[in-house]
Design an enzyme around this catalytic site. Structure first.
Site: not given
Ligand code: THU
Length: 143
Positions: A49, A51-53, A55, A60, A62, A96
């Protein structure tokens, strides 16, 4: 890797998912996730995963693994393993599941890990996303 459902293949996927989880960019949630999939040619593709400021712009694990597969020329997901953080089993989010659906069959295995018991759980895409809408729904519409 000829049989993507074999025990060594699944272990390879979990090892790859665990390794890439360490490279997750998750400063906002602190929740790191790694995913690894095997394609129709036996190629393994990974994603974490990011993430970004801003949000909603986060990606994800996957989704990142699927993008890596497509960029490498892979066409189909034969199996995918996901490993998250925290005390309970990380299951793919709804978005996903739909993205996996695009490149997988209803019986494609999705391998998950329960940290509470250290057990693996294997589910089919059909179990995770019943009655899914997918490319076949559009078959007659695309020219
Ligand atoms: N996240 C995933 O990368 N895959 C998942 O199956 C569930 C959630 C990430 C998204 C976000 O960066 C963090 O987990 C919290 O939700």
């Amino acid at each position: 890797m000829s049989d993507p459902g074999s025990e060594p293949a699944v272990t390879t996927l979990f090892d790859a998912a665990r390794a890439v989880r360490g490279r997750a960019h998750a400063p906002y949630s602190g929740f790191r996730v790694g995913a690894a999939l095997i394609d129709e040619k036996g190629g393994v593709h990974v994603g974490c995963n990011v993430e970004n400021a801003a949000y909603p712009e986060g990606v994800c694990a996957e989704t990142a693994a699927i993008a890596a597969m497509v960029a490498a020329g892979g066409k189909r997901i034969r199996a995918i393993a996901v490993i998250g953080s925290g005390p309970s089993m990380t299951t793919p989010c709804g978005g996903c599941r739909q993205r996996i659906r695009e490149f997988a069959d209803t019986d494609t295995r999705i391998h998950l890990h329960d940290p509470a018991t250290d057990a693996r759980h294997s589910l089919s895409l059909e179990e995770l996303l019943p009655l899914a809408f997918g490319p076949s729904n559009l078959k007659d519409e695309i020219r």
